[in-house]
Design an enzyme around this catalytic site. Structure first.
Site, PDB file in Angstrom:
ATOM      1  CB  CYS A  69      -0.863  -0.020   1.260  1.00 41.46           C
ATOM      2  SG  CYS A  69      -1.781   1.495   1.545  1.00 41.46           S
ATOM      3  CB  CYS A 178      -2.808   4.181  -5.356  1.00 36.27           C
ATOM      4  SG  CYS A 178      -4.187   3.347  -4.528  1.00 36.27           S
TER       5      CYS A 178
HETATM    6  N1  DGL Z   1      -3.982   0.785  -2.074  1.00 37.54           N
HETATM    7  C1  DGL Z   1      -3.541   1.798  -1.203  1.00 37.54           C
HETATM    8  C2  DGL Z   1      -2.386   2.581  -1.745  1.00 37.54           C
HETATM    9  O1  DGL Z   1      -1.574   2.004  -2.415  1.00 37.54           O
HETATM   10  C3  DGL Z   1      -4.559   2.578  -0.425  1.00 37.54           C
HETATM   11  C4  DGL Z   1      -5.708   3.184  -1.130  1.00 37.54           C
HETATM   12  C5  DGL Z   1      -6.696   3.773  -0.112  1.00 37.54           C
HETATM   13  O2  DGL Z   1      -7.137   3.021   0.764  1.00 37.54           O
HETATM   14  O3  DGL Z   1      -6.975   4.983  -0.225  1.00 37.54           O
HETATM   15  O4  DGL Z   1      -2.208   3.739  -1.484  1.00 37.54           O
END
Ligand code: DGL
Length: 227
Positions: A69, A178
């Site tokens: 993440c 993301c």
């Molecule tokens: N998938 C996550 C990232 O890479 C988080 C997205 C979220 O929950 O806003 O930032």
């Protein structure tokens, strides 16, 4: 046993990458949907949530945790040392790949608002002598969780808005910063064109992570548990 952690489904792409390369590895996957989306949360709130999630992995005996993440990865440096040990944030791996693949030194980053505010990827890339443009695309995260099609107008509009600054800057590389965004790779490809290199953060992070961790951690029965 390996841990993979994201706010939701984004980290599943990292999971597939690891599974393909290391089918015997035992894996704990946590998508923290209770607190998702992360990208629009306040800093202190998110730090507390990330610490709770790491504690949960530790309680289950999981010592090597891939933070798949980008938003949580941006905040790992702000955690107390005990929470940073054997925790692998994907952010630097992603920066290294983007800097290595950029042909002309013009890199765009599309991420969540929190990742953009923390600025870790921007600083990393600027320190490697490339020019950087940045935008947020928070709106895409719930659309991935809802499994909306890439041709849905909400997806194409959000991507058109988020990529405008990068198209104007004529970036040669765009970081899908993301781990949710690569689910919409075709839609990004359509607006950015064939010549722009797209960097999928989860997959790139997972590949680099496998090179970092001790080999014995990868030996198991190939079990995956969702926690
Ligand atoms: N998938 C996550 C990232 O890479 C988080 C997205 C979220 O929950 O806003 O930032």
């Amino acid at each position: 046993m390996l841990g993979i952690y994201d706010s939701g489904s984004g980290g599943l792409r990292a999971l597939s990458t690891i599974r393909e390369r290391e089918p015997d590895a035992d894996i704990l996957y946590r998508g923290d949907l209770k607190h998702a989306p992360y990208g629009t949360r306040q800093r202190e709130d998110l730090i507390r949530i990330i610490m709770q999630n790491i504690e949960r992995f530790h309680a289950l005996g999981c010592a090597h945790i891939l933070v798949a993440c980008m938003t949580a990865s941006s905040l790992i440096p702000a955690l107390p040392p005990a929470y940073r040990q054997s925790v692998y944030p994907i952010i630097d791996y992603v920066g290294a790949r983007a800097a290595a693949l950029s042909r002309e030194g013009r890199i765009g980053i599309v991420s969540t608002s929190r990742t953009m505010k923390e600025g870790g990827l921007r600083r990393y890339l600027l320190a490697h002598g490339v020019s950087v443009t940045e935008s947020e695309a928070d709106a895409l995260v719930p659309l991935v969780e809802e499994e909306v099609s890439q041709s849905d107008i909400r997806v194409t509009d959000a991507i058109a808005r988020a990529t405008r600054i990068h198209r104007e800057a004529q970036v040669d590389t765009l970081v899908l910063g993301c781990t949710h965004f690569p689910f919409f790779t075709d839609a990004f490809r359509k607006v950015m064109g064939e010549d722009v290199t797209l960097i999928p953060s989860g997959e790139v992070g997972a590949e680099a992570f496998l090179k970092q961790i001790p080999k014995d951690v990868l030996k198991g029965k190939g079990h995956i548990h969702f926690i």
